[in-house]
Write an enzyme that holds these catalytic residues in place. Structure first.
Site, PDB file in Angstrom:
ATOM      1  N   LEU A  16      -8.671  -0.909  60.572  1.00  0.00           N
ATOM      2  CA  LEU A  16      -7.681   0.018  61.517  1.00  0.00           C
ATOM      3  C   LEU A  16      -6.591   0.500  60.823  1.00  0.00           C
ATOM      4  O   LEU A  16      -5.788   1.232  61.454  1.00  0.00           O
ATOM      5  CB  LEU A  16      -7.173  -1.108  62.469  1.00  0.00           C
ATOM      6  CG  LEU A  16      -8.070  -1.436  63.980  1.00  0.00           C
ATOM      7  CD1 LEU A  16      -7.158  -2.200  64.643  1.00  0.00           C
ATOM      8  CD2 LEU A  16      -8.686  -0.318  64.420  1.00  0.00           C
ATOM      9  N   SER A  17      -6.178  -0.015  59.600  1.00  0.00           N
ATOM     10  CA  SER A  17      -4.985   0.624  59.067  1.00  0.00           C
ATOM     11  C   SER A  17      -5.294   1.695  58.086  1.00  0.00           C
ATOM     12  O   SER A  17      -6.047   1.500  56.922  1.00  0.00           O
ATOM     13  CB  SER A  17      -4.425  -0.820  58.365  1.00  0.00           C
ATOM     14  OG  SER A  17      -3.530  -0.394  57.066  1.00  0.00           O
ATOM     15  N   PRO A  18      -4.643   2.735  58.454  1.00  0.00           N
ATOM     16  CA  PRO A  18      -4.866   3.757  57.369  1.00  0.00           C
ATOM     17  C   PRO A  18      -4.261   3.745  56.102  1.00  0.00           C
ATOM     18  O   PRO A  18      -5.012   4.030  55.145  1.00  0.00           O
ATOM     19  CB  PRO A  18      -4.405   5.112  58.003  1.00  0.00           C
ATOM     20  CG  PRO A  18      -3.276   4.584  59.048  1.00  0.00           C
ATOM     21  CD  PRO A  18      -3.835   3.292  59.393  1.00  0.00           C
TER      22      PRO A  18
END
EC number: 2.5.1.18
Lengths: 226, 226
Positions: free
Chosen positions: A15-17
């Protein structure tokens, strides 16, 4: 025989770019630096809850900044990032529990595929704005990464087992014990010491700690090969 | 005649240790890159209020991380950072209004001294754990930077004027308009475009934007001179 490679643990959530940026940089440098990279699929929601932190995108002005910054970092890191149209629904509401449990199962059963499956999940959510919460979405990423339909189905069945759920929870707790309040977190084990670094922007500091050479997010030796 | 230098605005507050890191890096690179550095004394409390953000040190786990990270960054950046013993009282309660008004007055009256006086204030609060809220503390920093006692006293008298108060408020509002939710903020004016970068860890990205070479926080040409 040269010195033993230093172990780096990368705690990440798809979920974390910024986890993606960090992941690609470390995947590139594992071929250059004397390191042994251990990928640690982690649940970012669990870290936020345990630390009392909030996703940065929720503060409007930060959210706006992240969007414009990621479009610059995309070019600089050569990672095909694209902001999802409905950030709130994709990132905050749908979340990543199934995807991260799936990666946990991949790590247990087919660890050699973990890098590729992780990347294909990021390609879906953070590049093509595709779902990663439904079983068929996760299966599609797994097959694209090179797992057979049968293997992918077997791993999918594992994600509802107590063993996989417990493992993901444990890894998330380990990250919290290292002091995580967000992801990515890189834990470097160097000369008997443990250093926890937060963010994709600490890779130059990591090189300094390791006594290795920092050559930017796309090291030239790799660049030449692309 | 070469191309015109690109203007960089650095919005900073001496309460912010990451502003200090960014300040030193840009002060070093202004001698190497084709840039014109404009120092912009800003009030971080005003930015936090306007954006709804909170100082990172207030979340316990972040505070703990900042402390250990700053001791690594200190070596890597060669900036003599030291965490104040009573962080809450120094950074949150006492704040920096007088110090930043003083720097605003320095910029108006003796702009050539702004870099040195700013550095001496950081040396007090973020290196020697000394006060920067009392008039005599600020005067001591100003004199250490090379201003005469008379000049320093004159500037001190200016900090209660409407003109100086208004100027600091205006600069803080400009930073907010650029999208600031914390400091340091670097605004790069490149080819008619404006890029706002947050944090001391975006200097490599800045180099990329400028088409200049990033050589780490202590560029070797400077290193050789030290």
């Amino acid at each position: 025989m040269g010195p033993l490679p230093r172990t780096l643990e990368l705690f990440y959530d798809v979920l974390s770019p910024y986890s993606w940026l960090c992941f690609e940089v470390l995947c590139r440098y594992q071929k250059i630096w004397n390191i042994k990279l251990q990928l640690q699929p982690t649940l970012i929601a669990g870290i936020m809850k345990d630390s009392g932190n909030k996703p940065p995108g929720l503060l409007p002005r930060k959210g706006q900044y992240l969007k414009s910054e990621l479009s610059l970092l995309k070019q600089h890191f050569q990672v095909p990032l694209k902001f999802p149209k409905d950030f709130f629904s994709v990132i905050i509401e749908k979340g990543s529990v199934s995807a991260m449990r799936f990666l946990t199962a991949v790590k247990m059963e087919n660890p050699e595929m973990l890098e590729k499956v992780s990347r294909e999940l990021w390609m879906r959510v953070w590049s093509r704005d595709q779902d990663i919460s439904e079983p068929q979405s996760i299966l599609a990423a797994a097959e694209k990464a090179g797992l057979s339909a049968e293997q992918a189905q077997g791993l999918m069945e594992m994600i509802s087992t107590a063993e996989v759920k417990k493992k993901l929870k444990e890894v998330t707790e380990v990250a919290c014990k290292y002091g995580a309040f967000g992801l990515p977190v890189t834990v470097a084990h160097v000369d008997g010491q443990t250093h926890m670094l937060f963010g994709s922007d600490r890779m130059e500091l990591l090189a300094y700690l390791l006594g290795e050479k920092w050559m930017g997010p796309v090291p030239p030796t790799l660049n030449a090969r692309l």
